[in-house]
Design a protein around this motif. Sequence first.
Motif, PDB file in Angstrom:
ATOM      1  N   MET A  29       0.831  -1.201   0.000  1.00  0.00           N
ATOM      2  CA  MET A  29       0.000   0.000   0.000  1.00  0.00           C
ATOM      3  C   MET A  29       0.869   1.256   0.000  1.00  0.00           C
ATOM      4  O   MET A  29       2.057   1.175  -0.200  1.00  0.00           O
ATOM      5  CB  MET A  29      -0.916   0.007   1.224  1.00  0.00           C
ATOM      6  CG  MET A  29      -1.619  -1.312   1.468  1.00  0.00           C
ATOM      7  SD  MET A  29      -2.984  -1.608   0.319  1.00  0.00           S
ATOM      8  CE  MET A  29      -2.981  -3.388   0.298  1.00  0.00           C
ATOM      9  N   ALA A  87     -10.364 -10.513  -7.956  1.00  0.00           N
ATOM     10  CA  ALA A  87      -9.398 -10.419  -6.851  1.00  0.00           C
ATOM     11  C   ALA A  87      -8.017 -10.942  -7.231  1.00  0.00           C
ATOM     12  O   ALA A  87      -6.996 -10.317  -6.924  1.00  0.00           O
ATOM     13  CB  ALA A  87      -9.930 -11.165  -5.635  1.00  0.00           C
ATOM     14  N   GLU A  88      -7.968 -12.097  -7.909  1.00  0.00           N
ATOM     15  CA  GLU A  88      -6.645 -12.677  -8.191  1.00  0.00           C
ATOM     16  C   GLU A  88      -5.864 -11.804  -9.171  1.00  0.00           C
ATOM     17  O   GLU A  88      -4.676 -11.530  -8.962  1.00  0.00           O
ATOM     18  CB  GLU A  88      -6.801 -14.113  -8.681  1.00  0.00           C
ATOM     19  CG  GLU A  88      -7.173 -15.023  -7.506  1.00  0.00           C
ATOM     20  CD  GLU A  88      -7.722 -16.393  -7.919  1.00  0.00           C
ATOM     21  OE1 GLU A  88      -7.212 -16.976  -8.883  1.00  0.00           O
ATOM     22  OE2 GLU A  88      -8.682 -16.849  -7.260  1.00  0.00           O
ATOM     23  N   GLY A 103     -13.453  -8.567   2.706  1.00  0.00           N
ATOM     24  CA  GLY A 103     -13.846  -9.124   1.410  1.00  0.00           C
ATOM     25  C   GLY A 103     -12.756 -10.006   0.808  1.00  0.00           C
ATOM     26  O   GLY A 103     -11.814 -10.394   1.503  1.00  0.00           O
ATOM     27  N   PRO A 104     -12.860 -10.303  -0.490  1.00  0.00           N
ATOM     28  CA  PRO A 104     -11.936 -11.252  -1.126  1.00  0.00           C
ATOM     29  C   PRO A 104     -10.701 -10.633  -1.757  1.00  0.00           C
ATOM     30  O   PRO A 104      -9.850 -11.372  -2.261  1.00  0.00           O
ATOM     31  CB  PRO A 104     -12.815 -11.869  -2.221  1.00  0.00           C
ATOM     32  CG  PRO A 104     -13.732 -10.746  -2.622  1.00  0.00           C
ATOM     33  CD  PRO A 104     -13.994  -9.959  -1.357  1.00  0.00           C
ATOM     34  N   THR A 105     -10.546  -9.301  -1.777  1.00  0.00           N
ATOM     35  CA  THR A 105      -9.449  -8.722  -2.560  1.00  0.00           C
ATOM     36  C   THR A 105      -8.196  -8.469  -1.725  1.00  0.00           C
ATOM     37  O   THR A 105      -8.215  -8.563  -0.497  1.00  0.00           O
ATOM     38  CB  THR A 105      -9.889  -7.421  -3.263  1.00  0.00           C
ATOM     39  OG1 THR A 105     -10.343  -6.484  -2.295  1.00  0.00           O
ATOM     40  CG2 THR A 105     -11.005  -7.693  -4.256  1.00  0.00           C
ATOM     41  N   HIS A 106      -7.122  -8.119  -2.423  1.00  0.00           N
ATOM     42  CA  HIS A 106      -5.800  -7.954  -1.784  1.00  0.00           C
ATOM     43  C   HIS A 106      -5.817  -6.883  -0.703  1.00  0.00           C
ATOM     44  O   HIS A 106      -4.985  -6.903   0.201  1.00  0.00           O
ATOM     45  CB  HIS A 106      -4.763  -7.576  -2.852  1.00  0.00           C
ATOM     46  CG  HIS A 106      -5.060  -6.232  -3.456  1.00  0.00           C
ATOM     47  ND1 HIS A 106      -6.029  -6.061  -4.427  1.00  0.00           N
ATOM     48  CD2 HIS A 106      -4.573  -5.002  -3.192  1.00  0.00           C
ATOM     49  CE1 HIS A 106      -6.099  -4.772  -4.740  1.00  0.00           C
ATOM     50  NE2 HIS A 106      -5.236  -4.109  -4.011  1.00  0.00           N
ATOM     51  N   ASP A 107      -6.738  -5.900  -0.799  1.00  0.00           N
ATOM     52  CA  ASP A 107      -6.777  -4.835   0.216  1.00  0.00           C
ATOM     53  C   ASP A 107      -7.658  -5.217   1.407  1.00  0.00           C
ATOM     54  O   ASP A 107      -7.866  -4.411   2.308  1.00  0.00           O
ATOM     55  CB  ASP A 107      -7.195  -3.479  -0.394  1.00  0.00           C
ATOM     56  CG  ASP A 107      -8.521  -3.528  -1.135  1.00  0.00           C
ATOM     57  OD1 ASP A 107      -9.068  -4.642  -1.321  1.00  0.00           O
ATOM     58  OD2 ASP A 107      -9.019  -2.458  -1.533  1.00  0.00           O
ATOM     59  N   ASP A 108      -8.169  -6.429   1.428  1.00  0.00           N
ATOM     60  CA  ASP A 108      -8.970  -6.920   2.562  1.00  0.00           C
ATOM     61  C   ASP A 108      -8.065  -7.682   3.516  1.00  0.00           C
ATOM     62  O   ASP A 108      -7.895  -8.893   3.394  1.00  0.00           O
ATOM     63  CB  ASP A 108     -10.115  -7.799   2.054  1.00  0.00           C
ATOM     64  CG  ASP A 108     -11.156  -6.988   1.304  1.00  0.00           C
ATOM     65  OD1 ASP A 108     -11.649  -6.008   1.877  1.00  0.00           O
ATOM     66  OD2 ASP A 108     -11.460  -7.320   0.148  1.00  0.00           O
ATOM     67  N   ARG A 131     -17.403 -20.530  -9.478  1.00  0.00           N
ATOM     68  CA  ARG A 131     -17.084 -19.146  -9.113  1.00  0.00           C
ATOM     69  C   ARG A 131     -16.405 -19.076  -7.736  1.00  0.00           C
ATOM     70  O   ARG A 131     -15.941 -18.011  -7.347  1.00  0.00           O
ATOM     71  CB  ARG A 131     -18.360 -18.284  -9.121  1.00  0.00           C
ATOM     72  CG  ARG A 131     -18.995 -18.175 -10.500  1.00  0.00           C
ATOM     73  CD  ARG A 131     -20.299 -17.373 -10.463  1.00  0.00           C
ATOM     74  NE  ARG A 131     -20.073 -16.030  -9.991  1.00  0.00           N
ATOM     75  CZ  ARG A 131     -20.859 -15.401  -9.110  1.00  0.00           C
ATOM     76  NH1 ARG A 131     -21.914 -16.023  -8.591  1.00  0.00           N
ATOM     77  NH2 ARG A 131     -20.601 -14.166  -8.743  1.00  0.00           N
ATOM     78  N   ASN A 180     -13.579 -19.297  -6.297  1.00  0.00           N
ATOM     79  CA  ASN A 180     -12.133 -19.346  -6.575  1.00  0.00           C
ATOM     80  C   ASN A 180     -11.312 -19.073  -5.302  1.00  0.00           C
ATOM     81  O   ASN A 180     -11.866 -18.846  -4.226  1.00  0.00           O
ATOM     82  CB  ASN A 180     -11.786 -18.347  -7.687  1.00  0.00           C
ATOM     83  CG  ASN A 180     -12.284 -16.938  -7.354  1.00  0.00           C
ATOM     84  OD1 ASN A 180     -12.487 -16.624  -6.183  1.00  0.00           O
ATOM     85  ND2 ASN A 180     -12.477 -16.108  -8.362  1.00  0.00           N
ATOM     86  N   THR A 181      -9.991 -19.113  -5.466  1.00  0.00           N
ATOM     87  CA  THR A 181      -9.088 -18.947  -4.320  1.00  0.00           C
ATOM     88  C   THR A 181      -9.367 -17.643  -3.554  1.00  0.00           C
ATOM     89  O   THR A 181      -9.337 -17.607  -2.320  1.00  0.00           O
ATOM     90  CB  THR A 181      -7.617 -18.932  -4.798  1.00  0.00           C
ATOM     91  OG1 THR A 181      -7.443 -20.013  -5.705  1.00  0.00           O
ATOM     92  CG2 THR A 181      -6.663 -19.078  -3.628  1.00  0.00           C
ATOM     93  N   ALA A 182      -9.616 -16.560  -4.320  1.00  0.00           N
ATOM     94  CA  ALA A 182      -9.857 -15.266  -3.662  1.00  0.00           C
ATOM     95  C   ALA A 182     -11.086 -15.351  -2.761  1.00  0.00           C
ATOM     96  O   ALA A 182     -11.068 -14.900  -1.613  1.00  0.00           O
ATOM     97  CB  ALA A 182     -10.048 -14.173  -4.720  1.00  0.00           C
ATOM     98  N   ARG A 183     -12.164 -15.936  -3.258  1.00  0.00           N
ATOM     99  CA  ARG A 183     -13.388 -16.025  -2.444  1.00  0.00           C
ATOM    100  C   ARG A 183     -13.210 -17.006  -1.283  1.00  0.00           C
ATOM    101  O   ARG A 183     -13.832 -16.845  -0.232  1.00  0.00           O
ATOM    102  CB  ARG A 183     -14.572 -16.426  -3.325  1.00  0.00           C
ATOM    103  CG  ARG A 183     -15.008 -15.298  -4.265  1.00  0.00           C
ATOM    104  CD  ARG A 183     -16.307 -15.587  -4.989  1.00  0.00           C
ATOM    105  NE  ARG A 183     -16.824 -14.390  -5.631  1.00  0.00           N
ATOM    106  CZ  ARG A 183     -16.898 -14.208  -6.956  1.00  0.00           C
ATOM    107  NH1 ARG A 183     -16.518 -15.163  -7.792  1.00  0.00           N
ATOM    108  NH2 ARG A 183     -17.374 -13.084  -7.447  1.00  0.00           N
ATOM    109  N   SER A 190     -24.561 -11.469   2.016  1.00  0.00           N
ATOM    110  CA  SER A 190     -23.660 -12.035   1.015  1.00  0.00           C
ATOM    111  C   SER A 190     -22.806 -13.176   1.565  1.00  0.00           C
ATOM    112  O   SER A 190     -21.740 -13.462   1.046  1.00  0.00           O
ATOM    113  CB  SER A 190     -22.766 -10.940   0.428  1.00  0.00           C
ATOM    114  OG  SER A 190     -22.037 -10.289   1.457  1.00  0.00           O
ATOM    115  N   VAL A 244     -19.489  -2.614   4.096  1.00  0.00           N
ATOM    116  CA  VAL A 244     -20.678  -2.298   3.292  1.00  0.00           C
ATOM    117  C   VAL A 244     -21.858  -2.065   4.247  1.00  0.00           C
ATOM    118  O   VAL A 244     -22.187  -2.939   5.050  1.00  0.00           O
ATOM    119  CB  VAL A 244     -20.989  -3.470   2.338  1.00  0.00           C
ATOM    120  CG1 VAL A 244     -22.300  -3.254   1.610  1.00  0.00           C
ATOM    121  CG2 VAL A 244     -19.838  -3.665   1.353  1.00  0.00           C
TER     122      VAL A 244
END
Lengths: 262, 262
Positions: A1, A191-192, B78-83, B115, B117-120, B138, B154
């Motif tokens: 970041m 995400a990936e 969440g599932p992303t890199h910033d989570d 759907r 995937n690894t991120a989720r 969700s 959220v």
Amino acid sequence: MLQNILAPKTACLLIIGNEILSGRTQDTNTRTLALALNAHGIRLSEVRIIPDIEDHIVSTLNACRVHFDHVFTSGGIGPTHDDITAACVAKAFGTTLLLHAPSFTALEQHFGPERFNTARQRMAYLPDGATPIANPVSVAPGFTIGNVHVMAGVPKIFTAMVEEVVPNLPRGAALSMKGWHACGLREGDLAEALTRLQSEFSQTDLGSYPFDRPAVGKGVALIAKGYNAAEVEQAAQAVHDLILAQGQTPISGEPADHGAAT
Amino acid sequence: MLQNILAPKTACLLIIGNEILSGRTQDTNTRTLALALNAHGIRLSEVRIIPDIEDHIVSTLNACRVHFDHVFTSGGIGPTHDDITAACVAKAFGTTLLLHAPSFTALEQHFGPERFNTARQRMAYLPDGATPIANPVSVAPGFTIGNVHVMAGVPKIFTAMVEEVVPNLPRGAALSMKGWHACGLREGDLAEALTRLQSEFSQTDLGSYPFDRPAVGKGVALIAKGYNAAEVEQAAQAVHDLILAQGQTPISGEPADHGAAT
């Protein structure tokens, strides 16, 4: 970041007010200050909302003013018994409140001698060594002492004081920000690939924000942000291409607020 | 102020999110949590809005969880890199993330095997020892570990998680609040009398909030608040009588938001 980037100036906002913590009042001053600081190359790095309690205010002020380049405060500079910010700032700086003659005169003219009672006269006392911040709405000044800028909580006055103070601060590096909306995609779909992009653009902060708006449905806003404008531009282009590669059309414009779609 | 009263349970909210600090998103979770806690006798004592930076999150979590009865966090699950919230909470507690099998199964059913995937799948990992908080919107869970309650940013999901968690916490003393609006008066007209009332009602917090609304003009909302219901009632009656004595009619009902009139 962003911590790995040539550090811009940092700021902290202390919102002093039981009325925010009780849920009575919705804070809007955070956003006002954040946007003004962004435009001036200063990063709002932390916000603390704290109650009208002397010890809590003094200790928070002293913790924050050594840690950030600037501390802004909001609230507690009116005429009533719960307006204790000026006294707390004086205490934090180890100084006392002094009558500020020009402010006293301006307030007396504003209210008229009859209505300018002891309570209202309190608003003309500033910590020794402070510089007043003009209040074009209701005259009672804010003030700057050291790196602490003390402003009113009332949003209209807060905004006027931000406009008075921020443009006169030393500029930091300008923050670049560019993003795209992807309707029909979810964070988990991207995400990936985003993780890969984030490692590729190390000076840029890639943010991913799900939205759910009646007009357009669910989707994700992907925002590239940083102090290296050329890299932010490249990262935004890569995000654009990623959305295209997922079979959706990147939409530019103002990012939407949060909704729910992960 | 309230610090002299038999202490109710205290809580702190950590809002983890660059999007609030950048001014991109207007926070509304503070008010949601404040109102839910008030109703349950728990006082929201501080809010900190901090960026998505590991060191900043871990040190703030550790400072706050020893200081407040409860810490709520909002954002970053969440599932992303910033989570990075779950990983930071695990680090703060000196533990690691473990696959939570029931959450994994629920998420897999929700997304479908293709759907998911690894991120989720990251969203099914909770700190060792954590209890999941259901997410009716969700599926991806929040969690409680020790006195820390980790929730989504959220607003729709945050609200659902607050409704899941807060009613199951031990109740504190119920906060009583009663107030009156005085149109046509200013804070400075009332300040000296309010100071006297505040010293008379030592267990009640008397707040004074100027407003300026197109429909009714300028005025002041005077709010009595505290954990001694009988005294709050007496203080509110005294405020009522004070407004009458100033020649104005006290108006009850929902206090207005801040305007400008000191």
